[in-house]
Design an enzyme around this catalytic site. Structure first.
Site, PDB file in Angstrom:
ATOM      1  N   GLU A  47      51.271  15.990   5.682  1.00  0.00           N
ATOM      2  CA  GLU A  47      51.572  14.278   5.467  1.00  0.00           C
ATOM      3  C   GLU A  47      52.853  14.149   4.464  1.00  0.00           C
ATOM      4  O   GLU A  47      53.339  13.084   4.696  1.00  0.00           O
ATOM      5  CB  GLU A  47      50.425  13.863   4.575  1.00  0.00           C
ATOM      6  CG  GLU A  47      49.917  14.260   3.459  1.00  0.00           C
ATOM      7  CD  GLU A  47      48.615  13.793   2.670  1.00  0.00           C
ATOM      8  OE1 GLU A  47      48.183  12.675   2.649  1.00  0.00           O
ATOM      9  OE2 GLU A  47      47.818  14.603   2.055  1.00  0.00           O
ATOM     10  N   HIS A  63      41.004  34.615  18.456  1.00  0.00           N
ATOM     11  CA  HIS A  63      40.386  33.734  19.549  1.00  0.00           C
ATOM     12  C   HIS A  63      41.230  32.997  20.081  1.00  0.00           C
ATOM     13  O   HIS A  63      40.877  32.097  20.840  1.00  0.00           O
ATOM     14  CB  HIS A  63      39.085  33.321  19.103  1.00  0.00           C
ATOM     15  CG  HIS A  63      37.946  34.284  18.568  1.00  0.00           C
ATOM     16  ND1 HIS A  63      37.458  35.090  19.560  1.00  0.00           N
ATOM     17  CD2 HIS A  63      37.497  34.592  17.328  1.00  0.00           C
ATOM     18  CE1 HIS A  63      36.639  35.979  18.928  1.00  0.00           C
ATOM     19  NE2 HIS A  63      36.675  35.615  17.505  1.00  0.00           N
TER      20      HIS A  63
END
Ligand code: F6R
Length: 615
Positions: free
Chosen positions: A491, A507
């Protein structure tokens, strides 16, 4: 979202309104406008861009002096940020000026009706329809407040509206549904604003406007009615923030000031909540002890940074109370048909108390019979008002759009709630609760230490200004801290930043690691759950072996990380569950400095607004 100011009195309305808008600019800053009533006319000016553009316009083309006026700073919803779409909007005769915060959901149908009746609408906004509808109703009743009530009954959605009419030079009319509006009562003058910071230089006496109410603002006082015209009870309250709390006090930005205020914000939030014997007394939590004892599920709803506070709270709540706790993004909550009943405690966390997604989630929870506890920083705002109980965080006004001190105090409030439940249900012994309370009491000092040692973090941030991506890794409570670090960087610095659970890396996301990629790793204390610590040290080795530049946040004395860290940022030793309080601060400083080095304005990042009052 948008910021609104209204004034009637004997000062220059333009000066009062512009000063108020400056305080509210954090709410929205893509355009601004003002209107005053002078010599039986509406005089208005509006400009796209920051408030400074409007001020320049007013210097070049001054408005006549006047004692009644209104102003608006916008965060665009309907129609881009252009001069034409900026507020105020006027009717075709130019006799009425209106400003608006929120979204009028049935505006397209209303606009078609108005066009069919010969009205000329010039902007793409939903607001302009209101000016025209008011003009029609005013022409039949000759009473601006009555016209406002009639128009409001036809509107769907969320709105705060403020209007003036050239024929009523000493009157400002406001209306509110699902959107914030507070009234300030002065001596011979009255104010309206989206929040009290806009008028605290003039008066500390404020009135909370209720749902579906219209207020008539005159020099000598205010009158409040429901949309149906019935008189309303008014509740006044005293604003105890002082004006300097809303100023920058010498800091380059509000964000830097608010980061520095965190030790005090945390100690203020703890203040008065623990008695001499170490027993917690959360007086505001008026949910009967019996209900708390019977609670069998806790659901936390929040957005953005407040949601990250909730994710951390889950670990403490489940560990200390053994009550299952779910954490849900407020914007998703009601759409998945959550299972709630009278034994569910919903905790709604919100700095502003006005976030529409959170408000709608808590309304849904109450409709299903759940009890709702708000954790909020803004007195008198809608979320606490609509909850069964509230625990206020005492962070003081947070002006920078990126949340910092509110986040830390939300965490503290969550810990207090968890301990209070544990005390109430007997899942922790008194001495265990006192130990945690003592540890919490030591956090402000630990935060001071963190703040005193931030120069290397700033240096590091500046050196990374040319990068495109930064990743953040954490485990256990460090995972939400990683998410928060990434959110701050996105942001403020407009960089690609992502937070991952360190164990999840292998993963998939590990494919992102390439030579020189900065990865921030939040390392849990080796003294707490050593298995967590050992696992994350292995994760650091894995990413370093693939070329990552590792920036490690670890507690003092944790030497195990040193061989694998390109940079180590030290934080004081605190218990594992409290570590987010100290580990988040370097990430705030990092994002603020990196954004500044990239030339971004940290207090008002692009496309954002402080208080998101639309869904
Ligand atoms: C990020 C930020 C937002 C808010 C979110 C919820 O720095 O400030 O993500 O946390 O919009 O706002 P509140 O807490 O006012 O409900």
């Amino acid at each position: 979202m948008c910021g609104i100011v209204g004034y009637v009195g004997s000062q220059s309305a333009l000066d009062v309104v512009l000063a108020g808008l400056r305080r509210l600019e954090y709410r929205g800053y893509d355009s601004a406008g003002v209107a005053v009533l002078a010599d039986g006319q509406v005089a208005a000016a509006k400009k796209a861009g920051k408030l400074g553009n409007l001020e320049k316009e007013l210097t070049e083309h001054p408005l006549p002096s006047a004692a009644t006026g209104l102003g608006h700073t916008r965060w665009a919803t309907h129609g881009g940020p252009t001069d034409v779409n900026a507020h105020p909007h006027l009717d075709n005769a130019g006799r009425i000026a209106v400003v608006h915060n929120g979204i009028i959901e049935n505006f397209a149908a209303l606009r078609e009706e108005l066009r069919a009746r010969g009205h000329r609408l010039e902007s793409e906004t939903d607001t302009e329809t209101v000016a025209h509808l008011l003009a029609e109703d005013y022409s039949s009743c000759g009473d601006l407040a009555q016209a406002m009530r009639l128009v409001c009954l036809r509107l769907e959605g969320a709105f705060t509206l403020v209007a003036v009419h050239a024929d009523e030079p000493d009157l400002v009319v406001g209306a509110r549904r699902n959107s914030p509006l507070v009234v300030g009562v002065g001596e011979g003058e009255s104010f309206l604003a989206s929040d009290v910071t806009a008028f605290i230089d003039h008066t500390r006496t404020a009135i909370e406007l209720g749902q579906d109410q219209v207020v008539e603002l005159r020099r000598d006082g205010v009158a409040v009615t429901g949309f149906d015209g019935s008189p309303a009870d008014v509740r006044t309250f005293h604003v105890d923030w002082d004006a300097s709390a809303a100023e920058k006090s010498g800091y380059a930005s509000f964000m830097l000031k608010e980061i520095a205020e965190q030790p005090k914000a945390v100690s203020d939030t703890l203040l008065g909540r623990i008695d001499a014997s170490g027993t917690l007394s959360l007086d505001e939590v008026r949910i009967p002890p019996q209900v708390l004892r019977e609670t069998d599920k806790i659901v936390i709803v929040a957005c953005g940074t407040a949601y990250h506070a909730g994710l951390i709270a889950k670990y403490a709540i489940e560990h200390w109370t053994r009550i299952p706790c779910e954490v849900e993004l407020a914007s998703e909550f009601r759409y998945r048909d959550p299972i709630l009943d009278g034994r569910t405690l919903v905790v709604a966390i919100s700095q502003s108390g006005e976030t529409m997604d959170t408000l709608m989630a808590l309304r849904h929870a109450r409709e299903q019979g759940a009890h709702v506890l708000a954790i909020c920083n803004t007195n008198g705002s809608t979320i606490p008002r609509e909850s069964d109980a509230v625990l206020y965080t005492h962070a003081g006004p947070e002006v920078a759009v990126a949340s910092t001190k509110a986040f830390l105090t939300q965490l503290v409030a969550c810990y207090l709630v968890a301990l209070y439940l544990a005390q109430n249900r007997g899942t922790k012994y008194g001495d265990e609760i006192r130990t945690v309370v003592t540890e919490l009491a030591g956090v402000p000092e630990a935060l001071e230490q963190v703040l005193d040692t931030m120069e290397p973090v700033r240096e590091l941030a500046r050196s990374l200004a040319g990068h495109d991506t930064v990743l953040f890794l954490g485990r256990h409570v460090g995972h939400p801290v990683a998410l928060e670090g990434a959110l701050k960087l996105k942001e403020l610095a407009y960089m690609h930043a992502e937070g991952f659970a360190a164990g999840e890396l292998k993963h998939g996301p590990i494919a992102l690691i390439e030579e020189g990629l900065p990865v921030v790793v939040i390392v849990p204390s080796p003294r707490g759950r050593s298995v967590l610590h050992d696992k994350i040290v292995s994760n650091i080795q894995e990413i370093r072996a693939r070329g990552a530049r590792t920036l490690v946040i670890a507690e003092e004395g944790d030497t195990a990380v040193e061989p694998y860290a390109d940079h180590v940022v030290r934080v004081p030793r605190v218990p594992t569950l409290l570590q987010p309080l100290v580990a988040t601060v370097p990430l705030q400083v990092f994002a603020c400095e990196l954004a500044t080095a990239r030339g971004n304005e940290v207090d008002q990042p692009r496309n954002l607004a402080k208080s998101v009052t639309v869904e």
